[in-house]
Design a protein around this motif. Structure first.
Motif, PDB file in Angstrom:
ATOM      1  N   LEU A 137       0.810  -1.210   0.000  1.00  0.00           N
ATOM      2  CA  LEU A 137       0.000   0.000   0.000  1.00  0.00           C
ATOM      3  C   LEU A 137       0.851   1.271   0.000  1.00  0.00           C
ATOM      4  O   LEU A 137       0.560   2.220  -0.721  1.00  0.00           O
ATOM      5  N   LEU A 138       1.915   1.271   0.788  1.00  0.00           N
ATOM      6  CA  LEU A 138       2.698   2.500   0.968  1.00  0.00           C
ATOM      7  C   LEU A 138       3.853   2.678  -0.012  1.00  0.00           C
ATOM      8  O   LEU A 138       4.382   3.780  -0.140  1.00  0.00           O
ATOM      9  N   GLU A 139       4.232   1.633  -0.711  1.00  0.00           N
ATOM     10  CA  GLU A 139       5.339   1.767  -1.663  1.00  0.00           C
ATOM     11  C   GLU A 139       5.086   2.866  -2.702  1.00  0.00           C
ATOM     12  O   GLU A 139       5.978   3.688  -2.954  1.00  0.00           O
ATOM     13  N   PRO A 140       3.905   2.957  -3.319  1.00  0.00           N
ATOM     14  CA  PRO A 140       3.689   4.041  -4.289  1.00  0.00           C
ATOM     15  C   PRO A 140       3.817   5.432  -3.662  1.00  0.00           C
ATOM     16  O   PRO A 140       4.330   6.355  -4.304  1.00  0.00           O
ATOM     17  N   ALA A 141       3.368   5.582  -2.416  1.00  0.00           N
ATOM     18  CA  ALA A 141       3.510   6.879  -1.746  1.00  0.00           C
ATOM     19  C   ALA A 141       4.983   7.197  -1.517  1.00  0.00           C
ATOM     20  O   ALA A 141       5.425   8.337  -1.709  1.00  0.00           O
ATOM     21  N   ALA A 142       5.752   6.190  -1.116  1.00  0.00           N
ATOM     22  CA  ALA A 142       7.185   6.394  -0.907  1.00  0.00           C
ATOM     23  C   ALA A 142       7.871   6.764  -2.221  1.00  0.00           C
ATOM     24  O   ALA A 142       8.752   7.635  -2.248  1.00  0.00           O
ATOM     25  N   MET A 143       7.461   6.146  -3.305  1.00  0.00           N
ATOM     26  CA  MET A 143       8.039   6.471  -4.616  1.00  0.00           C
ATOM     27  C   MET A 143       7.695   7.909  -5.014  1.00  0.00           C
ATOM     28  O   MET A 143       8.536   8.627  -5.569  1.00  0.00           O
ATOM     29  N   ALA A 144       6.465   8.346  -4.724  1.00  0.00           N
ATOM     30  CA  ALA A 144       6.070   9.723  -5.030  1.00  0.00           C
ATOM     31  C   ALA A 144       6.885  10.707  -4.201  1.00  0.00           C
ATOM     32  O   ALA A 144       7.335  11.741  -4.711  1.00  0.00           O
ATOM     33  N   LEU A 145       7.082  10.388  -2.928  1.00  0.00           N
ATOM     34  CA  LEU A 145       7.907  11.248  -2.078  1.00  0.00           C
ATOM     35  C   LEU A 145       9.343  11.304  -2.581  1.00  0.00           C
ATOM     36  O   LEU A 145       9.992  12.355  -2.519  1.00  0.00           O
ATOM     37  N   ASP A 146       9.838  10.194  -3.093  1.00  0.00           N
ATOM     38  CA  ASP A 146      11.191  10.167  -3.642  1.00  0.00           C
ATOM     39  C   ASP A 146      11.308  11.123  -4.830  1.00  0.00           C
ATOM     40  O   ASP A 146      12.317  11.819  -4.971  1.00  0.00           O
ATOM     41  N   VAL A 147      10.275  11.173  -5.666  1.00  0.00           N
ATOM     42  CA  VAL A 147      10.275  12.114  -6.805  1.00  0.00           C
ATOM     43  C   VAL A 147      10.342  13.545  -6.280  1.00  0.00           C
ATOM     44  O   VAL A 147      11.147  14.358  -6.754  1.00  0.00           O
ATOM     45  N   ALA A 148       9.508  13.857  -5.286  1.00  0.00           N
ATOM     46  CA  ALA A 148       9.505  15.212  -4.734  1.00  0.00           C
ATOM     47  C   ALA A 148      10.836  15.538  -4.049  1.00  0.00           C
ATOM     48  O   ALA A 148      11.409  16.607  -4.270  1.00  0.00           O
ATOM     49  N   HIS A 149      11.329  14.599  -3.242  1.00  0.00           N
ATOM     50  CA  HIS A 149      12.592  14.831  -2.541  1.00  0.00           C
ATOM     51  C   HIS A 149      13.751  14.987  -3.514  1.00  0.00           C
ATOM     52  O   HIS A 149      14.698  15.739  -3.247  1.00  0.00           O
ATOM     53  N   GLY A 150      13.679  14.295  -4.635  1.00  0.00           N
ATOM     54  CA  GLY A 150      14.702  14.429  -5.670  1.00  0.00           C
ATOM     55  C   GLY A 150      14.777  15.833  -6.238  1.00  0.00           C
ATOM     56  O   GLY A 150      15.797  16.240  -6.776  1.00  0.00           O
ATOM     57  N   ARG A 151      13.688  16.579  -6.113  1.00  0.00           N
ATOM     58  CA  ARG A 151      13.652  17.977  -6.548  1.00  0.00           C
ATOM     59  C   ARG A 151      13.874  18.947  -5.383  1.00  0.00           C
ATOM     60  O   ARG A 151      13.712  20.145  -5.528  1.00  0.00           O
ATOM     61  N   GLY A 152      14.198  18.392  -4.204  1.00  0.00           N
ATOM     62  CA  GLY A 152      14.444  19.233  -3.046  1.00  0.00           C
ATOM     63  C   GLY A 152      13.175  19.728  -2.377  1.00  0.00           C
ATOM     64  O   GLY A 152      13.198  20.734  -1.673  1.00  0.00           O
ATOM     65  N   ILE A 153      12.069  19.023  -2.585  1.00  0.00           N
ATOM     66  CA  ILE A 153      10.778  19.443  -2.043  1.00  0.00           C
ATOM     67  C   ILE A 153      10.371  18.495  -0.921  1.00  0.00           C
ATOM     68  O   ILE A 153      10.389  17.279  -1.096  1.00  0.00           O
ATOM     69  N   ALA A 154       9.977  19.065   0.213  1.00  0.00           N
ATOM     70  CA  ALA A 154       9.455  18.275   1.330  1.00  0.00           C
ATOM     71  C   ALA A 154       7.955  18.508   1.420  1.00  0.00           C
ATOM     72  O   ALA A 154       7.498  19.649   1.341  1.00  0.00           O
ATOM     73  N   HIS A 155       7.170  17.452   1.574  1.00  0.00           N
ATOM     74  CA  HIS A 155       5.712  17.566   1.624  1.00  0.00           C
ATOM     75  C   HIS A 155       5.238  18.286   2.882  1.00  0.00           C
ATOM     76  O   HIS A 155       4.323  19.089   2.821  1.00  0.00           O
ATOM     77  N   ARG A 156       5.783  18.014   4.036  1.00  0.00           N
ATOM     78  CA  ARG A 156       5.501  18.641   5.331  1.00  0.00           C
ATOM     79  C   ARG A 156       4.164  18.259   5.944  1.00  0.00           C
ATOM     80  O   ARG A 156       3.838  18.750   7.016  1.00  0.00           O
ATOM     81  N   ASP A 157       3.363  17.429   5.304  1.00  0.00           N
ATOM     82  CA  ASP A 157       2.078  17.060   5.918  1.00  0.00           C
ATOM     83  C   ASP A 157       1.674  15.644   5.504  1.00  0.00           C
ATOM     84  O   ASP A 157       0.544  15.407   5.094  1.00  0.00           O
ATOM     85  N   ILE A 158       2.609  14.711   5.630  1.00  0.00           N
ATOM     86  CA  ILE A 158       2.297  13.316   5.309  1.00  0.00           C
ATOM     87  C   ILE A 158       1.548  12.714   6.483  1.00  0.00           C
ATOM     88  O   ILE A 158       2.043  12.690   7.606  1.00  0.00           O
ATOM     89  N   LYS A 159       0.345  12.274   6.218  1.00  0.00           N
ATOM     90  CA  LYS A 159      -0.508  11.633   7.220  1.00  0.00           C
ATOM     91  C   LYS A 159      -1.574  10.841   6.479  1.00  0.00           C
ATOM     92  O   LYS A 159      -1.804  11.073   5.277  1.00  0.00           O
ATOM     93  N   PRO A 160      -2.222   9.911   7.144  1.00  0.00           N
ATOM     94  CA  PRO A 160      -3.226   9.080   6.461  1.00  0.00           C
ATOM     95  C   PRO A 160      -4.322   9.874   5.751  1.00  0.00           C
ATOM     96  O   PRO A 160      -4.769   9.478   4.673  1.00  0.00           O
ATOM     97  N   ALA A 161      -4.738  11.004   6.291  1.00  0.00           N
ATOM     98  CA  ALA A 161      -5.771  11.807   5.647  1.00  0.00           C
ATOM     99  C   ALA A 161      -5.313  12.374   4.297  1.00  0.00           C
ATOM    100  O   ALA A 161      -6.130  12.706   3.441  1.00  0.00           O
ATOM    101  N   ASN A 162      -3.985  12.477   4.104  1.00  0.00           N
ATOM    102  CA  ASN A 162      -3.451  13.029   2.858  1.00  0.00           C
ATOM    103  C   ASN A 162      -2.929  11.962   1.900  1.00  0.00           C
ATOM    104  O   ASN A 162      -2.299  12.283   0.903  1.00  0.00           O
ATOM    105  N   LEU A 163      -3.160  10.709   2.234  1.00  0.00           N
ATOM    106  CA  LEU A 163      -2.820   9.594   1.333  1.00  0.00           C
ATOM    107  C   LEU A 163      -4.123   9.021   0.815  1.00  0.00           C
ATOM    108  O   LEU A 163      -4.953   8.542   1.586  1.00  0.00           O
TER     109      LEU A 163
END
Length: 171
Positions: A137-163
């Motif tokens: 379930l969480l692997e796709p979210a981790a991959m999406a975060l990796d894309v964002a982090h690769g651009r130097g972007i932090a989401h700052r609000d990762i929680k179940p309501a935002n997945l």
């Protein structure tokens, strides 16, 4: 969701092409509606940032430019992975009462937020997920975060309501 309509938008046409159907979610900063793109006859989500409605008039142009830049960034990030929602449009809406709100049009996803799934499973007494189920379930979210982090972007609000978990079971 209920028949609640905090911005009184159901039935309204926004930007001459989005017919608002119903409220689908609200938070402290924004309200999300399901709408139909009247030209393509396809559903979209419109997120109205009512938390910005009190911005002073002299700051709105700068605020809107920042908002446009954020939409462009979301569009760029989502072009690298299907696990980031696609931004389709941005604009501003002024209600009949004069309330100014920027909005973002997003792709419509059928499914539910992860927090709603977890709550329903807890209430039903379902067994805890196995580590394999959690990973799947969480692997796709981790991959999406990796894309964002690769651009130097932090989401700052990762929680179940935002997945968001789509009907296929993918975050």
């Amino acid at each position: 969701m209920s028949d609640r309509d905090p911005l009184n938008l159901a039935g309204q046409v926004i930007a001459e092409k989005y017919r608002v159907e119903r409220l689908v979610g609200e938070g402290g900063f924004a309200v999300v509606y399901r709408a139909i793109h009247t030209i393509w006859n396809k559903p979209v989500a419109i997120k109205f940032f009512n938390g910005l409605s009190s911005a002073p008039m002299d700051q709105r142009e700068s605020l809107m430019q920042d908002f446009i830049n954020e939409g462009a960034l979301l569009t760029e990030l989502s072009s690298h992975t299907a696990n980031i929602v696609q931004a389709r449009d941005v604009g501003t809406y002024t209600s009949p009462s004069g309330q100014w709100m920027p909005y973002m049009v997003l792709e419509w996803l059928d499914g539910r937020p992860l927090d709603a799934i977890l709550e329903a499973e807890q209430q039903s007494g379902a067994a805890p997920w196995s580590i394999i189920e959690v990973y799947r379930l969480l692997e796709p979210a981790a991959m999406a975060l990796d894309v964002a982090h690769g651009r130097g972007i932090a989401h700052r609000d990762i929680k179940p309501a935002n997945l968001f978990v789509d009907d296929a079971g993918t975050v």
